[in-house]
Design a protein around this motif. Structure first.
Motif, short mmCIF file in Angstrom:
data_model
loop_
_atom_site.label_atom_id
_atom_site.label_comp_id
_atom_site.label_asym_id
_atom_site.label_seq_id
_atom_site.Cartn_x
_atom_site.Cartn_y
_atom_site.Cartn_z
N VAL A 1 0.25 -17.26 -11.23
CA VAL A 1 1.21 -16.23 -10.83
C VAL A 1 0.79 -14.94 -11.52
N SER A 2 0.44 -13.94 -10.73
CA SER A 2 -0.01 -12.69 -11.34
C SER A 2 0.37 -11.50 -10.46
N SER A 3 0.44 -10.35 -11.09
CA SER A 3 0.66 -9.10 -10.36
C SER A 3 -0.18 -8.04 -11.05
N TYR A 4 -0.65 -7.07 -10.29
CA TYR A 4 -1.51 -6.06 -10.90
C TYR A 4 -1.56 -4.80 -10.04
N TYR A 5 -2.00 -3.72 -10.70
CA TYR A 5 -2.19 -2.44 -10.03
C TYR A 5 -3.61 -2.39 -9.48
N GLU A 6 -3.74 -1.84 -8.28
CA GLU A 6 -5.06 -1.73 -7.66
C GLU A 6 -5.26 -0.32 -7.13
N LYS A 7 -6.37 0.27 -7.47
CA LYS A 7 -6.71 1.60 -6.95
C LYS A 7 -7.98 1.50 -6.14
N LEU B 1 0.95 12.76 -8.51
CA LEU B 1 0.88 12.52 -9.95
C LEU B 1 2.04 11.67 -10.42
N VAL B 2 3.25 12.04 -10.00
CA VAL B 2 4.44 11.31 -10.44
C VAL B 2 4.41 9.88 -9.91
N GLN B 3 4.07 9.74 -8.62
CA GLN B 3 4.11 8.40 -8.04
C GLN B 3 3.01 7.50 -8.62
N SER B 4 1.82 8.04 -8.82
CA SER B 4 0.75 7.23 -9.43
C SER B 4 1.14 6.77 -10.83
N GLN C 1 0.84 -1.19 0.00
CA GLN C 1 0.00 0.00 0.00
C GLN C 1 0.88 1.25 0.00
N SER C 2 0.65 2.13 -0.96
CA SER C 2 1.45 3.35 -1.04
C SER C 2 1.10 4.29 0.10
N ALA C 3 2.14 4.90 0.70
CA ALA C 3 1.92 5.87 1.76
C ALA C 3 1.52 7.23 1.20
N THR C 4 1.79 7.44 -0.07
CA THR C 4 1.41 8.69 -0.74
C THR C 4 0.06 8.50 -1.41
N THR D 1 -10.13 10.07 -0.57
CA THR D 1 -8.70 9.84 -0.74
C THR D 1 -8.52 8.60 -1.61
N ALA D 2 -7.80 8.75 -2.71
CA ALA D 2 -7.52 7.63 -3.60
C ALA D 2 -6.22 6.96 -3.16
N ILE D 3 -6.13 5.64 -3.32
CA ILE D 3 -5.02 4.85 -2.78
C ILE D 3 -4.46 3.93 -3.85
N ASP D 4 -3.15 3.96 -4.03
CA ASP D 4 -2.45 3.07 -4.96
C ASP D 4 -1.91 1.85 -4.23
N SER D 5 -2.01 0.69 -4.85
CA SER D 5 -1.42 -0.54 -4.29
C SER D 5 -0.85 -1.40 -5.41
N ILE D 6 0.21 -2.12 -5.07
CA ILE D 6 0.77 -3.14 -5.96
C ILE D 6 0.44 -4.49 -5.34
#
Length: 591
Positions: A345-351, A314-317, A297-300, A370-375
């Motif tokens: 085996v998978s990986s994805y972006y989650e908002k 913007l840059v981090q997203s 979970q991104s802290a930003t 508040t929008a949240i980015d996760s890997i």
């Protein structure tokens, strides 16, 4: 339908056929009053005699009860369950009556959302307004659908679905369930949900329905497609009349409004620099596979749009999305193809999103999202135990950083160009376009309009802004973001382990990993009770958790001559490029 003509308000060039390549334009806000807001979008891209109506009924009773002692709405699992059953009962009761409409090309759905209820109607334009108003009348004015037989059928169906959940799912589904229980859920788990559902009755359902009708309702209506301004106003006026009449005749005392706008999506913020491991045995006796689900979970906070987010967001997203795009193939090749570690085996972006009161204003009722980015990385395997799977994933991720350090400029450009192009791919269906616009209205209209700004300030261009930022990324952006979210000391992650029959969960076996984890400061949770206790110590994810406010894109800048000349998206990217130029000059100066 007898009338398949296009709306007379369309420009002449739009009458000649579809123009899918034309850029999407945002809907216009044409009515604002005490009842709500009407958004209208005359379709000039698909040029079909079809339309779509989305009526968002913001109503806190959908998932909450009002606490008089604190004068605020609080999540209640019983309210949520009753709303789910109510939607199914209404749909079941009207199945036969609306069958002919479906045959004639009119479709509908009434569903529950965290912020209230949503009625969606779509199909041929000629009778769509009357169809939507008829459904609203049946729901609000005619309570005959609340019958014992419909209730029992749908409650029993709901109970069967809950009771069989742990008996039929894959291990990675359970891993996702435990992660969601830790991060997003405000309930007490499936067992408690089953108990509450069993205690429901037609009487309690009617009481819940009365609370919904008698409480304050705020409406956001989006009417898009082959529909005129006048016709959309007729729908909105009719909905206003139906709902206000039903509320006046309900006979129930009006529920105190409390903080109506601040009930919605919810997520907890992981502690920065902390790691939590969940360990559970699969309850599906036939499931041989184990699973590991890792969420970073991104802290930003994620980028929402111009005027709502920082340049850093913007840059981090942009970098997070690019990293997920780059990670997918090599992760699969290494763990699935070469090591044959797992079946999946998978990986994805989650908002995700978390809705709350404006943290910058004391006792504010203004809703802020508040929008949240996760890997996220997911592996399903019966070859080795879940802790070994996690170890293999970590080994791969450590090598991936080295790859980023030596990433050729050409390879980076191929990824950013491909992702940027994918984001800007035109929507092919009216329903998809409506869904995007409704999501922005649902999440950001209270925040933007509540601050006294105009509807043009909603983040309609956020995808275009992200696309431009992605194309401007360099290697250092990716490495910095990777260290912030995945590899650095600030990273926050939760790892959900689920054990199948091939390698069942053993206290003796797990003890070795427990000892190592404690030395590393990793917290291990092995029961729903442990999770419930731990999550009580976590704060809701809000913009207030993130103290760095530098780089906020000024609303004044977006309204000045620069924004007029190059557009809102261009203003954002101009600032982004300018910050890059300044950073580059600063680096040269230091050298």
């Amino acid at each position: 339908p007898r009338d398949l003509s296009l709306c007379a308000d369309l420009p002449e060039e739009a009458m000649n056929g579809p123009r899918i390549s034309k850029e999407m334009e945002p809907p216009r806000l044409i009515v604002t009053n005490e009842f709500g807001r009407l958004w209208h979008k005359l379709d000039d891209r698909y040029c079909l005699p079809k339309s779509s109506v989305s009526i968002l009924l913001r109503n806190p009773c959908a998932e909450n009860i009002f606490d008089k002692s604190s004068n605020e709405w609080k999540y209640d699992i019983s309210a949520s369950i009753h709303s789910e059953i109510l939607m199914d009962v209404f749909s079941d009761a009207l199945a036969q009556e609306t069958y002919a409409a479906a045959t004639a090309g009119l479709h509908w759905r009434l569903s529950k959302a965290p912020s209230g209820l949503i009625l969606r109607c779509s199909g041929y334009s000629e009778h769509l307004t009357d169809f939507a108003l008829h459904l609203l009348t049946l729901f609000f004015a005619d309570h005959s659908f609340l019958k014992e037989n419909h209730f029992k059928v749908n409650r029993d169906r709901y109970l069967r679905s809950l009771s069989s959940y742990f008996e039929s799912k894959r291990a990675d589904s359970y891993a996702s369930y435990y992660t969601d229980f830790f991060l997003n859920s405000r309930g007490k788990g499936i067992d408690h949900t089953i108990e509450v559902t069993k205690s429901s009755s037609i009487s309690t359902l009617k009481d819940h329905f009365e609370r919904i009708i008698s409480s304050q309702i705020q409406v956001d209506c989006l009417f898009a497609g082959n529909v005129s301004d006048e016709e959309s106003r007729r729908l909105f006026s009719g909905a206003h009349e139906i709902i206000t009449r039903a509320q006046s005749l309900s006979g129930a005392p009006s529920t105190s409004t409390g903080k109506i706008c601040t009930t919605g999506s919810f997520e907890r913020k992981l502690e920065e620099g902390k790691e939590v491991h969940l360990h559970f045995q699969s309850k599906n006796a036939e499931e041989q596979n184990g699973a590991v689900l890792i969420t970073y979970q991104s802290a930003t906070p994620s980028f929402k749009g111009s005027g709502l987010s920082t340049l850093e967001s913007l840059v981090q997203s942009a970098a997070v999305r690019t990293l997920c795009h780059m990670l997918r193939e090599p992760l699969f090749n290494q763990l699935r193809t070469k090591e044959q570690l797992g079946y999946i085996v998978s990986s994805y972006y989650e908002k995700s999103a978390s809705l709350h009161s404006d943290m910058s204003v004391e006792d504010s009722d203004l809703a802020t999202t508040t929008a949240i980015d996760s890997i996220v990385i997911n592996v399903l395997s019966k070859k080795v135990p879940p802790p070994i799977v996690r170890k293999r994933i970590d080994e791969f991720l450590s090598t991936f950083r080295a790859k980023l350090e030596n990433l050729p400029v050409e390879e980076l450009k191929s990824h950013t160009d491909a992702l940027s192009k994918k984001l800007l791919k035109p929507k092919q269906k009216l329903g998809d376009e409506v869904q995007v616009q409704l999501s922005k209205i649902k999440d950001y209209a209270p925040e933007v309009l509540g601050r006294g700004l105009g509807p043009e300030n909603l983040p309609w261009e956020s995808t275009k802004e992200l696309s431009g930022a992605i194309k401007s990324l360099d290697r250092s952006d990716l490495i910095k973001t990777w260290d912030n979210i995945v590899a650095g000391k600030r990273r926050s992650r939760i790892v959900s382990h689920v054990y199948g029959s091939s390698f069942p969960l053993s206290d003796q076996y797990l003890g070795d990993f427990d000892t190592r984890n404690r030395k590393k400061g990793i917290e291990t949770l092995k029961s729903m009770g442990d999770i419930a206790i731990k999550r009580e110590s976590l704060l809701q994810y809000t913009d207030g958790n993130y103290q760095v406010k530098r780089g906020l894109i000024s609303q004044k800048l977006l309204n000045n001559k620069v924004a007029t000349a190059i557009g809102i998206a261009g203003a954002t990217l101009a600032l982004f490029a300018l910050s890059r130029k300044n950073a580059s000059e600063s680096t040269k100066s230091k050298k």
